[in-house]
Design a protein around this motif. Structure first.
Motif, PDB file in Angstrom:
ATOM      1  N   ILE A  72       0.860  -1.183   0.000  1.00  0.00           N
ATOM      2  CA  ILE A  72       0.000   0.000   0.000  1.00  0.00           C
ATOM      3  C   ILE A  72       0.895   1.231   0.000  1.00  0.00           C
ATOM      4  O   ILE A  72       2.040   1.178   0.427  1.00  0.00           O
ATOM      5  N   HIS A  73       0.355   2.359  -0.488  1.00  0.00           N
ATOM      6  CA  HIS A  73       1.233   3.501  -0.740  1.00  0.00           C
ATOM      7  C   HIS A  73       0.530   4.841  -0.610  1.00  0.00           C
ATOM      8  O   HIS A  73      -0.696   4.911  -0.495  1.00  0.00           O
ATOM      9  N   SER A  74       1.346   5.902  -0.701  1.00  0.00           N
ATOM     10  CA  SER A  74       0.856   7.285  -0.586  1.00  0.00           C
ATOM     11  C   SER A  74       0.791   8.010  -1.917  1.00  0.00           C
ATOM     12  O   SER A  74       0.059   8.986  -2.054  1.00  0.00           O
ATOM     13  N   ASP A  75       1.612   7.598  -2.891  1.00  0.00           N
ATOM     14  CA  ASP A  75       1.772   8.324  -4.154  1.00  0.00           C
ATOM     15  C   ASP A  75       2.196   9.770  -3.913  1.00  0.00           C
ATOM     16  O   ASP A  75       1.825  10.673  -4.648  1.00  0.00           O
ATOM     17  N   ALA A  76       2.980   9.998  -2.868  1.00  0.00           N
ATOM     18  CA  ALA A  76       3.450  11.362  -2.581  1.00  0.00           C
ATOM     19  C   ALA A  76       4.098  11.957  -3.846  1.00  0.00           C
ATOM     20  O   ALA A  76       4.815  11.256  -4.551  1.00  0.00           O
ATOM     21  N   PRO A  77       3.775  13.225  -4.151  1.00  0.00           N
ATOM     22  CA  PRO A  77       3.078  14.207  -3.335  1.00  0.00           C
ATOM     23  C   PRO A  77       1.567  14.278  -3.543  1.00  0.00           C
ATOM     24  O   PRO A  77       0.940  15.237  -3.077  1.00  0.00           O
ATOM     25  N   VAL A  78       0.955  13.300  -4.242  1.00  0.00           N
ATOM     26  CA  VAL A  78      -0.504  13.327  -4.406  1.00  0.00           C
ATOM     27  C   VAL A  78      -1.170  13.336  -3.036  1.00  0.00           C
ATOM     28  O   VAL A  78      -2.104  14.102  -2.778  1.00  0.00           O
ATOM     29  N   THR A  79      -0.728  12.453  -2.145  1.00  0.00           N
ATOM     30  CA  THR A  79      -1.077  12.551  -0.725  1.00  0.00           C
ATOM     31  C   THR A  79       0.239  12.514   0.050  1.00  0.00           C
ATOM     32  O   THR A  79       1.256  12.068  -0.475  1.00  0.00           O
ATOM     33  N   PRO A  80       0.239  12.970   1.300  1.00  0.00           N
ATOM     34  CA  PRO A  80       1.507  13.045   2.034  1.00  0.00           C
ATOM     35  C   PRO A  80       2.094  11.664   2.291  1.00  0.00           C
ATOM     36  O   PRO A  80       1.374  10.707   2.581  1.00  0.00           O
ATOM     37  N   MET A  81       3.418  11.562   2.195  1.00  0.00           N
ATOM     38  CA  MET A  81       4.087  10.323   2.566  1.00  0.00           C
ATOM     39  C   MET A  81       3.986  10.135   4.068  1.00  0.00           C
ATOM     40  O   MET A  81       4.271  11.046   4.839  1.00  0.00           O
ATOM     41  N   GLY A  82       3.601   8.943   4.474  1.00  0.00           N
ATOM     42  CA  GLY A  82       3.474   8.623   5.899  1.00  0.00           C
ATOM     43  C   GLY A  82       2.975   7.203   6.039  1.00  0.00           C
ATOM     44  O   GLY A  82       1.763   6.976   6.099  1.00  0.00           O
ATOM     45  N   PRO A  83       3.853   6.216   6.077  1.00  0.00           N
ATOM     46  CA  PRO A  83       3.414   4.816   6.113  1.00  0.00           C
ATOM     47  C   PRO A  83       2.505   4.469   7.281  1.00  0.00           C
ATOM     48  O   PRO A  83       1.630   3.604   7.150  1.00  0.00           O
ATOM     49  N   LEU A  84       2.678   5.114   8.439  1.00  0.00           N
ATOM     50  CA  LEU A  84       1.768   4.838   9.546  1.00  0.00           C
ATOM     51  C   LEU A  84       0.357   5.313   9.215  1.00  0.00           C
ATOM     52  O   LEU A  84      -0.630   4.652   9.570  1.00  0.00           O
TER      53      LEU A  84
END
Length: 547
Positions: free
Chosen positions: A445-457
């Motif tokens: 699973i992923h964030s696609d930063a900068p589309v949404t903020p990076m933050g694995p938690l």
């Protein structure tokens, strides 16, 4: 080599036969042993002084360093533009940018920035979320009120659309006679200013000298991306589309080669810049230039657009309340031949698919290619794959494919998917992590930063709770356990990158890459996982606290 034994409140290893420990021994940048103090001390020579006990983490929790399997290095460099998104965001330097809740707030921020620019310089903004601003769709007339004297381009949060003012449209020679797919028009036949997907966006971007991918080409951009990773506990991160000219590869190798650089990078070659045969040869040549902290050789194909931008390709019955078509960034026939060529060459592929039609076409292209050239252990990845259903996941499993699902969408766009883009039924199975796991599909699973903020938690929190920004639980049956979510941000993405033999778990022989947390995600209330603090990371045995 000195052996350092780190004591921790708890170590979560991602190794089934020893899931938890209290001590980890590190030697020569790798994990020597993990277990109790007595167990890991067995590696020390009797009477030797080359073993040191370090209690820096005695009240912390260690996990494998997080692996971000779908993000973009421009997540650092894009902050040179003006942020105009709906949600609050924090820059790589820790500065809070408040989200803008209506078009008037957007134009007010643009007006402020415009007054500070040099004459003639374009005004470029990013992160705009039109789906949340329902009064009307941002258009060229709104931006003309900011200024008609300089070009303005507002890049949407999905990076698949932008809105331009009249000056920018004039520079691209866009008018009522333009015949380019993706140039949105009003009832009068004139362009509204909204440009959808690259064919429509590129003429404006070229004239305004907006090169999104070049944001990953500068020393500043590469270093800023390292900060983004470090702040979120990520020790291995992709840049999931990059043209990778030789001079850029040399720059990345030099910067990542510095001991203090806080992450391992996995840049992925853009498949859309040359014929498939040439791209395959380039990828294979790049593979040979890999280093310890820079891994090369994979490619990225973009099939369709974004769901919230109504440009993802949808099967019948199409979008719930909106246009039914979507846009192909690569025609299905060309996708078939490209995938066949790359697979035959033994090149690892990441394929962007958002809509269920694009997933179906990509699955068929991969099935054809793998029938001709089986390519054992290929691990081709369907990226996003947000609307895949159970039948598609079964096909994915049978072909040996992986998925990297966009769990953050559940929170950021889930309400709009429910109300507007795909409707209640499909929204409740969007980013179907539980179905993927039950069907035996390797999951990240992923964030696609900068589309949404990076933050694995936060990404794990989304997959565990499936709570939208309004508090709605979106598809409770697709929730997964905390253990599975943590795996999906560590060993899961490591597997999709062919790096699971090096990173993703804390076990003997692997890189000593750890995320250092202030609390235990397995013991807190699952609704608070996203709030756990990140102390910093350990990369190759080197401690890197967040300053």
């Amino acid at each position: 080599m000195q052996t350092v034994i780190y004591a921790a409140r708890k170590i979560i290893t991602m190794v089934p036969n020893r899931p938890e420990a209290t001590h980890v021994a590190v030697r020569d940048s790798r994990v020597l042993a993990v277990g109790s103090l007595e167990e890991v001390s067995g590696w020390a020579e009797p009477g030797s002084d080359d073993v040191r006990l370090d209690e820096t983490f005695v009240d912390k929790v260690l996990l494998p360093g997080f692996v971000e399997g779908h993000a973009h290095m421009m997540a650092g460099g894009v902050w040179q533009f003006t942020y105009v998104g709906f949600e609050d965001r924090i820059s790589p330097d820790g500065v809070l940018w408040e989200g803008l809740k209506d078009i008037e707030a957007v134009t007010s921020r643009l007006r402020q920035i415009e007054s500070e620019l040099e004459p003639g310089a374009p005004l470029i903004a990013w992160g705009f979320d039109p789906i949340f601003l329902t009064a009307h769709r941002l258009n060229r007339f709104d931006l003309d009120e900011v200024t008609r004297d300089r070009p303005i381009a507002v890049i949407h949060s999905n990076f698949h659309l932008l809105t331009a003012n009249s000056k920018a449209l004039e520079m691209a020679q866009y008018d009522r006679n333009t015949n380019v797919m993706g140039v949105d028009r009003g009832e009068d036949g004139e362009p509204t200013g909204e440009l959808q997907e690259m064919a429509a966006m590129f003429p404006v971007m070229r004239r305004l000298k907006i090169d999104i991918r070049s944001l990953a080409r500068t020393e500043g951009g590469i270093r800023a991306y390292g900060k983004v990773c470090h702040r979120s506990g990520v020790t291995t991160a992709t840049d999931l589309i990059n043209d990778l000219p030789l001079e850029d590869v040399e720059l990345m190798a030099s910067i990542t080669g510095e001991e203090s650089y806080p992450a391992r990078l996995v840049p992925v070659l853009n498949a859309h810049t040359a014929p498939a045969g040439e791209i395959a040869a380039q990828a294979l040549a790049l593979r040979e230039k890999s280093t310890d902290k820079l891994r090369l050789g994979s490619i990225k194909i973009i099939t369709d657009g974004s769901i919230q931008g109504f440009t993802a390709r949808m099967r019948w019955p199409g979008y719930y309340k909106g246009p039914d078509h979507g846009i192909w960034n690569i025609p299905p026939e060309q996708l078939m031949t490209t995938v066949e060529t790359l697979n035959a060459a033994g090149v690892h592929m990441h394929i962007h698919v958002n809509g269920d039609e694009s997933s179906e076409v990509a699955i068929e292209a991969l099935a054809r290619a793998l029938r001709t050239n089986p390519n054992p252990d290929h691990r081709h990845v369907l990226q996003h794959c947000q609307l895949a259903d159970a039948a598609q996941f079964r096909k994915i499993r049978n072909l040996g494919l992986c998925v990297n699902l966009f769990a953050n969408h559940i929170f950021y766009f889930g309400d709009k998917h429910y109300e507007l883009t795909v409707g209640p039924e499909r929204a409740e199975r969007i980013d179907a992590c539980a179905t993927a796991l039950s069907e035996g599909v390797p999951l990240a699973i992923h964030s696609d930063a900068p589309v949404t903020p990076m933050g694995p938690l936060f990404t794990a929190w989304c997959a565990v709770n499936r709570v939208t920004s309004s508090g709605r639980v979106l598809g409770a049956a697709e929730r997964i356990s905390v253990e599975d979510a943590l795996r999906a941000v560590t060993l899961g993405p490591a597997y999709t990158l062919h790096l699971d033999h090096e990173v993703g778990s804390i076990e003997v022989g692997k890189k000593a890459d750890f995320a250092v947390l202030e609390d235990d995600p397995l013991s807190v209330d699952p609704m608070t996982i996203k709030d756990i603090g990140v102390w910093g990371t350990v990369l190759g045995g080197r401690l890197q606290p967040i300053s």
